[in-house]
Design a protein around this motif. Structure first.
Motif, PDB file in Angstrom:
ATOM      1  N   ASN A   4       0.818  -1.223   0.000  1.00 36.31           N
ATOM      2  CA  ASN A   4       0.000   0.000   0.000  1.00 36.31           C
ATOM      3  C   ASN A   4       0.845   1.263   0.000  1.00 36.31           C
ATOM      4  O   ASN A   4       0.660   2.166   0.820  1.00 36.31           O
ATOM      5  CB  ASN A   4      -0.984  -0.010   1.173  1.00 36.31           C
ATOM      6  CG  ASN A   4      -2.176  -0.890   0.864  1.00 36.31           C
ATOM      7  OD1 ASN A   4      -2.865  -0.676  -0.137  1.00 36.31           O
ATOM      8  ND2 ASN A   4      -2.394  -1.912   1.662  1.00 36.31           N
ATOM      9  N   TYR A  56      -8.191  10.967   7.401  1.00 25.91           N
ATOM     10  CA  TYR A  56      -6.908  10.373   7.001  1.00 25.91           C
ATOM     11  C   TYR A  56      -5.670  11.129   7.490  1.00 25.91           C
ATOM     12  O   TYR A  56      -4.555  10.681   7.287  1.00 25.91           O
ATOM     13  CB  TYR A  56      -6.837  10.285   5.465  1.00 25.91           C
ATOM     14  CG  TYR A  56      -7.892   9.377   4.862  1.00 25.91           C
ATOM     15  CD1 TYR A  56      -7.699   7.994   4.814  1.00 25.91           C
ATOM     16  CD2 TYR A  56      -9.079   9.897   4.362  1.00 25.91           C
ATOM     17  CE1 TYR A  56      -8.672   7.161   4.267  1.00 25.91           C
ATOM     18  CE2 TYR A  56     -10.047   9.071   3.807  1.00 25.91           C
ATOM     19  CZ  TYR A  56      -9.842   7.705   3.760  1.00 25.91           C
ATOM     20  OH  TYR A  56     -10.798   6.878   3.220  1.00 25.91           O
ATOM     21  N   TYR A  59      -4.475   3.714   0.651  1.00 22.19           N
ATOM     22  CA  TYR A  59      -5.559   3.159   1.478  1.00 22.19           C
ATOM     23  C   TYR A  59      -6.498   2.333   0.596  1.00 22.19           C
ATOM     24  O   TYR A  59      -6.513   2.503  -0.632  1.00 22.19           O
ATOM     25  CB  TYR A  59      -6.353   4.300   2.128  1.00 22.19           C
ATOM     26  CG  TYR A  59      -5.536   5.146   3.062  1.00 22.19           C
ATOM     27  CD1 TYR A  59      -5.574   4.945   4.436  1.00 22.19           C
ATOM     28  CD2 TYR A  59      -4.700   6.143   2.565  1.00 22.19           C
ATOM     29  CE1 TYR A  59      -4.819   5.717   5.302  1.00 22.19           C
ATOM     30  CE2 TYR A  59      -3.930   6.928   3.419  1.00 22.19           C
ATOM     31  CZ  TYR A  59      -3.997   6.714   4.782  1.00 22.19           C
ATOM     32  OH  TYR A  59      -3.238   7.478   5.633  1.00 22.19           O
TER      33      TYR A  59
END
Ligand code: FAD
Ligand code: 2HG
Ligand code: ZN
Length: 469
Positions: free
Chosen positions: A105, A157, A214
């Motif tokens: 990721n 976030y 994400y």
């Protein structure tokens, strides 16, 4: 001049632009058109090796460097001074994607990659890159890191600092500091990358970064909610979070003055509620699965807010196009203000719970000092970060910006009383560096100066920015 000849030899003549030969205004004026500079040259290196070589050349000749990304900054951090001695170092040619590691990721991108492209690339890999700001079509990852940009999804976030796992930086002497690790855990002494994040190019040139990705949200819904006060808006946030927890990804507030300004200056902005409310909230929820479940939970929460009087009215968007139209209205807040004329901008933060009291305290003080003043208040309520901008009274004669110090004193002294920050997103650049000694302790300022001197002893990295003279 020897320096320019050597720069041409390193970068190629086409990538050393000088004011006698070219129109350099795109690089020498800030986005708000408040500062104009005159550089010795604009340099356009192609890769990290060229950045390193040209920075070493600058060190050798004592030439100061102003790094520049998309030049969308709000506080004139990327604008050269008028001396004709500084070079603007453009990062836009460093726009390669070095790696995408979907299982880790992460993606490793160069500093000149435009933010919107990075978001698109993440989506192509069924991932999500969450930084989202109105300038995303032009600002660059290096500029985002150098300003520690915020935007509309910090609530869920975090800001740019939270998205950076690794960095590559060219130091003021030309050495390349390679910290390009895609690690979520690494406690091997001081975490050096954080020094360069938010430093506005005063400590080194960011050339590449490892960014966090994400899971891609599969469902997303937006509502525009009319509320009678910022206090009600905060209560709405609490209701939404109690139903949807972290699925609340954006929570933006706008006073009616800013909505009216966008409707006046930006063609195509829709009419909204039949009865104009004093405040509007844009609330976005998103989830990686279950569009229906998300919609039901959102509607339930908004229904409860309406029933209890927390919300006055609600528009739940029914299509992506409608959501985009509302986000465009929010994104156009800066452009509308620019068309409306000068305003004194404040990019402040206080603890989220203190926002209503802060607004209630400061608005009357401004009105007493400047009858008819037009506060243009909007921003990232979920983060306690408001763009508390102040436009001149309609009948004001003279240059409104001359009042900056007096208006700043009213707003920013209150920010300090609430233990807030006088710059939560945009940084200091040339515009706000003078506030630093007023609102930071001498010890903080001294530590900042010592860090600057340790990393940049010649003082060549973006001088005149961040730290006051
Ligand atoms: P630039 O303006 O080119 O530079 C900004 C600073 O970073 C300068 O000090 C420059 O010297 C330095 N710098 C640039 N690149 C590098 C590099 N590679 N290495 C070292 N230093 C470098 N900001 C927010 O935080 N949130 C928002 O919601 C937001 N909305 C905006 C909306 C609009 C319409 C506009 C015009 C701006 C908005 N901004 C916002 C401000 C701005 O877009 C951000 O500060 C952005 O991160 C700047 O990126 P840039 O590439 O344009 O940087
Ligand atoms: C935003 O949130 C930006 O739209 C710009 O940070 C704010 O124009 C402004 O004051
Ligand atoms: Zn903002």
């Amino acid at each position: 001049m020897r320096f320019l000849e050597e720069a041409r030899a390193l970068l190629g003549a086409a990538h050393v632009l000088t004011p006698d030969a070219e129109d350099l205004s795109a690089y020498t004026e800030d986005w708000r058109r408040r500062y104009q500079g005159r550089p010795l040259a604009v340099l356009r290196p192609a890769d990290t090796a060229q950045v390193s070589a040209v920075v070493a050349l600058c060190a050798q000749h004592g030439v100061a460097i102003v790094p520049q990304g998309g030049n969308s900054g709000m506080c004139a951090g990327a604008t050269p001074d008028g001396s004709g001695k500084q070079v603007v170092l453009l990062l836009s040619r460093l726009n390669r994607v070095r790696a995408v590691d979907a299982l880790n990721n992460t993606m490793t991108v160069e500093a000149g990659c435009v933010l919107a492209k990075v978001q698109e690339l993440a989506a192509e890999h069924e991932r999500f890159f969450p930084l989202s700001i109105g300038s995303e079509g032009s600002c660059q990852i290096g500029g985002n890191i150098a300003t520690n940009a915020g935007g509309i999804q910090v609530l869920r976030y975090g800001n740019m600092r939270d998205q950076v796992l690794g960095l590559e930086v060219v130091l003021p002497d030309g050495q390349v500091l390679n910290l390009l690790k895609g690690l979520r855990k690494d406690n091997t002494g001081y975490d050096l990358k954080h020094l360069f994040i938010g430093a506005e190019g005063t400590l080194g040139i960011i050339t590449a970064a490892v960014l966090k990705l994400y899971p891609a949200p599969r469902a997303r819904t937006l509502a525009l909610v009319a509320v009678e006060s910022p206090q009600r808006a905060l209560e709405l946030l609490a209701v939404l979070r109690s139903h949807l927890a972290d699925r609340v990804t954006a929570f933006e507030i706008m006073g009616d003055a800013v909505v009216a300004m966008v409707q006046k200056h930006i063609p195509g902005t829709p009419a909204l509620f039949d009865k104009r409310p004093p405040w509007y909230v844009l609330a976005q929820v998103s989830d990686s699965s279950g569009a229906e479940a998300l919609q039901t939970a959102f509607e339930e929460a908004l229904g409860q807010a309406l029933e209890s009087g927390v919300a006055q009215d609600v528009i739940i968007t029914s299509s992506v196009a409608q959501a985009n139209e509302l986000w465009a209205m929010r994104d156009n807040a800066s452009a509308a203000q620019q068309r409306d004329g000068h305003n004194i901008k404040h990019d402040m933060a206080v603890p989220v719970s203190s926002v209503p009291a802060f607004i209630d305290e400061v608005l009357p003080q401004l009105e007493i000092a400047y009858p008819g003043v037009r506060p243009v208040v909007f921003g990232h309520l979920g983060d306690g970060n408001l763009h508390f901008n102040v436009a001149r009274p309609a009948d004001w004669v003279g240059d409104w910006l001359d009042q900056s110090d007096a208006v700043n004193a009213i707003v920013l002294d209150a920010v300090a009383r609430y233990n807030g920050s006088f710059s939560a997103e945009h940084g200091l650049g040339m515009l706000k560096k003078h506030e630093l000694p007023l609102y930071k302790t001498p010890l903080e300022l001294d530590l900042m100066r010592r860090i600057k001197a340790a990393l940049d002893p010649q003082g060549l990295m973006n001088p005149g920015k961040v730290l006051p003279d």
